[in-house]
Structures are given as structure tokens and as C-alpha cells.
Design a protein around this motif. Structure first.
Motif, PDB file in Angstrom:
ATOM      1  N   PHE D  19       0.867  -1.179   0.000  1.00 18.61           N
ATOM      2  CA  PHE D  19       0.000   0.000   0.000  1.00 18.61           C
ATOM      3  C   PHE D  19       0.912   1.241   0.000  1.00 18.61           C
ATOM      4  O   PHE D  19       1.767   1.395   0.875  1.00 18.61           O
ATOM      5  N   GLY D  20       0.720   2.124  -0.995  1.00 21.09           N
ATOM      6  CA  GLY D  20       1.588   3.290  -1.128  1.00 21.09           C
ATOM      7  C   GLY D  20       1.625   4.151   0.125  1.00 21.09           C
ATOM      8  O   GLY D  20       2.668   4.705   0.484  1.00 21.09           O
ATOM      9  N   GLY D  21       0.505   4.246   0.796  1.00 21.83           N
ATOM     10  CA  GLY D  21       0.449   5.061   2.003  1.00 21.83           C
ATOM     11  C   GLY D  21       1.348   4.527   3.105  1.00 21.83           C
ATOM     12  O   GLY D  21       1.882   5.302   3.908  1.00 21.83           O
ATOM     13  N   LEU D  24       4.877   5.719   2.333  1.00 23.93           N
ATOM     14  CA  LEU D  24       5.075   7.124   2.697  1.00 23.93           C
ATOM     15  C   LEU D  24       5.256   7.281   4.208  1.00 23.93           C
ATOM     16  O   LEU D  24       6.061   8.098   4.674  1.00 23.93           O
ATOM     17  N   ARG D  25       4.532   6.495   4.976  1.00 21.51           N
ATOM     18  CA  ARG D  25       4.658   6.549   6.434  1.00 21.51           C
ATOM     19  C   ARG D  25       6.058   6.116   6.856  1.00 21.51           C
ATOM     20  O   ARG D  25       6.681   6.748   7.717  1.00 21.51           O
ATOM     21  N   ASP D  28       8.679   8.844   5.971  1.00 17.66           N
ATOM     22  CA  ASP D  28       8.610   9.937   6.940  1.00 17.66           C
ATOM     23  C   ASP D  28       9.303   9.531   8.243  1.00 17.66           C
ATOM     24  O   ASP D  28      10.091  10.297   8.814  1.00 17.66           O
ATOM     25  N   ALA D  48       8.407  19.143   4.823  1.00 18.53           N
ATOM     26  CA  ALA D  48       8.064  18.980   3.414  1.00 18.53           C
ATOM     27  C   ALA D  48       8.587  17.652   2.885  1.00 18.53           C
ATOM     28  O   ALA D  48       9.543  17.085   3.415  1.00 18.53           O
ATOM     29  N   MET D  49       7.909  17.174   1.849  1.00 22.06           N
ATOM     30  CA  MET D  49       8.383  15.997   1.133  1.00 22.06           C
ATOM     31  C   MET D  49       8.296  16.317  -0.354  1.00 22.06           C
ATOM     32  O   MET D  49       7.290  16.860  -0.817  1.00 22.06           O
ATOM     33  N   ASP D  50       9.377  16.003  -1.080  1.00 23.21           N
ATOM     34  CA  ASP D  50       9.394  16.260  -2.521  1.00 23.21           C
ATOM     35  C   ASP D  50       8.372  15.408  -3.265  1.00 23.21           C
ATOM     36  O   ASP D  50       7.877  14.422  -2.744  1.00 23.21           O
ATOM     37  N   GLN D  51       8.157  15.809  -4.511  1.00 21.93           N
ATOM     38  CA  GLN D  51       7.284  15.010  -5.367  1.00 21.93           C
ATOM     39  C   GLN D  51       7.764  13.561  -5.386  1.00 21.93           C
ATOM     40  O   GLN D  51       8.970  13.297  -5.394  1.00 21.93           O
ATOM     41  N   VAL D  52       6.842  12.614  -5.365  1.00 19.65           N
ATOM     42  CA  VAL D  52       7.225  11.202  -5.357  1.00 19.65           C
ATOM     43  C   VAL D  52       6.588  10.481  -6.536  1.00 19.65           C
ATOM     44  O   VAL D  52       5.533  10.880  -7.027  1.00 19.65           O
ATOM     45  N   SER D  53       7.289   9.432  -6.995  1.00 20.08           N
ATOM     46  CA  SER D  53       6.739   8.557  -8.026  1.00 20.08           C
ATOM     47  C   SER D  53       6.785   7.123  -7.521  1.00 20.08           C
ATOM     48  O   SER D  53       7.792   6.709  -6.951  1.00 20.08           O
ATOM     49  N   PHE D  54       5.710   6.410  -7.763  1.00 18.59           N
ATOM     50  CA  PHE D  54       5.698   4.980  -7.465  1.00 18.59           C
ATOM     51  C   PHE D  54       5.829   4.266  -8.803  1.00 18.59           C
ATOM     52  O   PHE D  54       4.912   4.263  -9.611  1.00 18.59           O
ATOM     53  N   THR D  55       7.002   3.688  -9.026  1.00 13.35           N
ATOM     54  CA  THR D  55       7.234   3.137 -10.361  1.00 13.35           C
ATOM     55  C   THR D  55       7.211   1.619 -10.376  1.00 13.35           C
ATOM     56  O   THR D  55       7.211   1.019 -11.442  1.00 13.35           O
TER      57      THR D  55
END
Lengths: 123, 123, 123, 123, 123, 123
Positions: D19-21, D24-25, D28, D48-55
Motif C-alpha cells: 500500500f503506497g500510504g 510514505l509513512r 517519513d 516537506a516531502m518532494d514530489q514522489v513517483s511509485f514506479t
């Protein structure tokens, strides 16, 4: 059959009392355990829960006792009364906090109701 | 004193068997509950856990029974043997999966060891 | 190999210190990670954990360091010593809080013990 | 600084991938741990967090490595690049799955920005 | 589309404010729900999230509102702006706490990008 | 007011359907959110939940819609009907899975019932 748990910070609502939804989750779980102890080969799902009242706030650190008693035995379903008592941290007396009845139904692998197996004698 | 729980997907490791760390968390919790039932006014912390062996993988849906018995009673501490049995989904027989002993110590509010209160007679 | 985590409210017992069962779950997890880093193609399960003592209460916000070192290397199993240090929030010094050894065994897909693959050289 | 975790069933989305969330947790959390290791006496919050890509989809049982490197050091804030690699169960090779940068700011007890303490030399 | 949640103790960091990683997990989840409401037959994964700033600490008990609006509609992907507002416990006013954009891509069962189905008219 | 969530592996029982206790927890949470949106300055606790029936098993990946409507407005309490619909993964149609009514009571800081504030006009 009695079941026990301890209220910890992860179970609290934002007022720092036990979150009611956590209580309901435990009641559902322990009714299932009671049924599976009495009918180990059955495949149960929760069918219904009686009206519930939350009459007491429960504090962090309290020990909960879930008293579960079989109340009705049908051909394909069984109903347990669940009465919950709390005992505050370092206190001797427990008090009544919650009460309901949970009905579970026995399902065949195809998802249809099926007769309950015979009751396990030793419980 | 016996305690029960059901193994659900949230308790599994990536091989889809019970995650050993979850078993250890439950053992610690139920030893605490046993102690607080016998000595309700004490303030306990876990002090030690005996060597443990994981000899059986436990499957999703199994019902676990934690059999907890007082083994040693010291002046400021108490030790419980915890033996865990599993019963697979829709099976009748349970089998031994885990065993250890947990020692809890009674602390005063200042964090120092303090004598245990007298044992609650009715348990 | 060192592993790190932060103690947050969801990890606390009802006294607002780290719940011992959560510590045991982390120890089990990091021993597994250490093994899988050294033997990536193996299929491991936890077999045993040595006797443990909890000698220090750990507070919310503490940073935990799990120092994991290979201690014994058998034909089908490997044992790691796990020593845990805590550093309180905004403090500079860390202190020893916990220590044990975890044995993992290498299993074949049929669940039987199987020889460990060769150790990954670069670790 | 490298951090590691294992993807288990509780971390999966309904497609049975990570799960992408949850990713991210973890990002962080590990950026915070990196900061607190370098500046133990600071009080940090994520800014802040920069732009992210899930590839890449990540599977159950994969071992994740979070490689965290300090990238920018300001007067009151610090930025870490977090690059995440996955290694599938029983595989030898790891592959890149995620990358971002996380900025943390040092706060005084009153919640206002405050200069960072000096960097801990040994890290 | 608006989504709501309540911040409870289990969501807090060790400073007793909302843990940023939990916020990111919710943002990812609600963007997915928005997409699936508009394109029920699609199979979505999160592809990207814009740079984010955490400008306000969020307290225990706050109600969060996730305002999700479709921003861009591509052939195989869709982007939603997610703006998060908080309302403190027993307060009337809400305030802006977070903002980002989340891009989801539509995948075929083989994991390759596939055109989005037509937009569900009634939403 | 409608609320949405997605059923993921962490919400499943050991039959891989939604665990009933998780459904009850969500119902309790969304009734609370509905109340706090209408009466932001009140301090609510759940007082009662009507009898419930679980008539449909809910699968992993389903999107749940919790339709919450105010049903009764007392002097110190308010009752919401909660009807839950599920939409299976990649399906267009939703179906009814659950229904109940939740009563919340407004409490003063001393824990006694207190009159509800006036209803927020814009909702």
C-alpha cells in the motif's frame, strides 16, 4: 466462558476513554471464540448483534472481563449473551459496562446455512 | 487461567503463518492479565521471559489457547508458566505450539520493587 | 547491523512505557532481517529466543537501536545476538535496555530443515 | 544511513501489493530517525516531502532498504534524500522502487523555528 | 468529494501531534477512493504525489476534512488535488493544514497502462 | 452525509471476508463524525446502537459507503441511521450490506448530560 483484555493507549478515543468501536470489535471476536470452542468443526459468521448501550466510560489500564454464555441454540445458529465488566487499574471491584447478545450462523462452504454439528460435550 | 484468541490475516508473517513476534506480544499480555487477576491492586511490569522455542507453524484461522499457571511466588515477584495450544480451523484436536515462563515484578509508584499484596482468595 | 525505531503512543502500555510485547515483536523482526540480508535466498523461521530480561522502562519518544550480530552459524540454522539501546527524546546518551539471542532455521518449501546457502560475502 | 523493513500482509493494499500510504509513512519515519541520530537534542517536525513517483509494485515478503543521506543543511532545517530499494523474497538482487527528499525543521518548545544544534561528529 | 476522519491517540507521534506519515497514508487512500468512485471498473495504482508541505501541527481529537477534486484527466491516468482542513475539538472553524495532488494510473491485469473507462456520469 | 472506505487485507477475518468487528468500529466512528459536523462544539459519546444484522459477506477490495442520516433529535442526544453499501472491486453496482442506528449523547466536562448546542445551519 470468560475472556479478558487490558485497555491500552492504542484503544482509546480522543477523550482518552475506550473507543466504543474497539469494544464492539472485541465483543464480536469473543462471541466467535465461544462458538468455535463449543462447535469446533463449524464454520461461523456473525449474523446479528442486539441493541447495545454504552453506560460507562472505560479508562486506560482497566481490565475487561467478557462473560459469554450460550443463550439460544437453534438448528443452524447459536446466540451468546456477552456481558462486559471493567476493573480499574489497581482497583479490586469490577463494574458492569456493557451487555449484548450475538447470534452466529453455521455456514456450508457454499455460503448457505447448514445445521450445527453436535455440541462439544466437555465445555 | 486460560485465554483465547483467533489468528487473523493481520497477525501473519509473509509466509502466511503466525508471525512469532505477535505470539510473544500475546504471551506477555496474558501473563500480565493473569497477574493482575490474582493481585488486582499491584502495579506490575514484565521482568523476564524464559527461553522460548517455536516448534510449530500456526495457520490463519487457528484458535490459540494460552494456559497460564502460577509457578513461583516471591516476595516482590511472581512467575507464570504460559503454554500455548492451537486448534486449526474446523479441527477438533488442539496441539502444543509454544511454552515459556514470564516473571512479573511488583513496583511502587517510585519505580522500586515493593512486596506483592496478598493473593486474591477466589482465584 | 543496526536497526532503529521510535517509540510512539501506539507502542505504549497503560503505564505509558513501551509495552514489552512490542519490544519482543521488533526483536523477532530485526533478527529475521539480519538473517535475510546475510542469506537472501534462504527461507527462515524463528526457532528460539534466549531468556530475556527487561531491566529498564522505555519512554515515549525514545529512539531504539537494535544492534544485531551473528553469534553462531550452524549447518541449517544461524543465531544472532540482539542488544537494544535506548536514547531518550532530546538526550545525547544511549543506555542498554534489553538483550537476547534469536535462532533462525532454514526451511525447504516442504517445511523441513535444509542447509543454509553460502553467506553473502559483502555483509 | 540504511533502514530496513519487511513487507507483511498487514501492509498490503487490496491488490496484495504494498500500500503506497504505508511506504510514505515509513519514509517519513526513517527521515526523522536519520535527523535525530545526527542532531539528538533537536526537536524535529517534518516540514516537506518532494514530489514522489511509485514506479514499481512491491510484493509481500520483500525486504525494503531505505537509504537516507543528508542533502542540504540549513540554519533551522535539514533535508534528507530517501531512496528505497526492494529485494524480493529469496531473491539476491535489489531494485529501485521509490525516491524522495524530506525536509525537517528544528522547533523550540514554543513551536517556533530554532537553529539546529551542532552535528553529532561520529555519524 | 469530501472525506472525513478523526485524529485519535493511535495516530499521534511522540510529541502528541498527528504523525505526518499517517496523514500521507490517508491522502493516498482518499485519492484512490475518489478515483474508484468516478471510474468504478478501473484498476488503479498511485503513480505520483506532488511535493507536500506540513505547515500546521494537528491535535488529538481534531476532525480532518479531505477535499478531493479532479484536476487533470489523461488517457490512462487521472490526477486529484487533495486539500486537507482540520477543525479542533469543540471548535467551529476549520483551517488549512495540507495540500497536494495525487496521480493514479489505470492498469490492465498484466500490469500495463490501459485507457481509463468512461467517467461515471452521476458524480 | 456519506463516508467511504476501502476493505484491505488488514480488515479481513480468517475467512478472508470483512471482519464484522471492523464494520462496527467504522459505523461507530462515522456516526460520531456526522454528529460533530452538525454540532461542532458538543462533546459526544456513543450511547447506544440498534440491533444489527450482517446479511452479506464483504470482500477484500470492496468500497464501502456509509450513508449517515439524522433520524431523531433530542434535547441532549441525537440519533443517526447508518446504512452501509458495498461495491465490489471493478464492479459498477453497489448493494446493501448493513444497517443500524447510533445514538450519541452530549456531555458536559463533568460527564453529565448537557443540552445540545444549536445545529450548524449549513449542513
Amino acid at each position: 466462558m470468560d475472556f479478558y483484555t487490558i485497555v491500552r493507549p492504542e484503544h482509546l478515543n480522543h477523550y482518552h476513554y475506550l473507543f466504543g468501536g474497539v469494544m464492539l470489535r472485541w465483543v464480536d471476536e469473543y462471541a466467535y471464540v465461544a462458538a468455535i470452542r463449543e462447535f469446533p468443526t463449524a464454520r461461523f459468521v456473525t449474523r446479528a448483534m442486539d441493541q447495545v448501550s454504552f453506560t460507562q466510560s472505560v479508562k486506560n489500564g482497566a481490565m475487561l472481563r467478557f462473560q459469554v454464555k450460550r443463550e439460544k441454540l437453534g438448528k443452524t445458529s447459536v446466540c451468546y449473551r456477552v456481558v462486559v465488566f471493567a476493573r480499574d487499574l489497581q482497583a479490586k471491584e469490577e463494574y458492569h459496562v456493557f451487555e449484548t447478545a450475538v447470534t452466529l450462523v453455521s455456514l456450508a462452504p457454499d455460503g448457505k446455512k447448514t445445521p450445527l454439528p453436535s455440541l462439544l460435550p466437555e465445555l
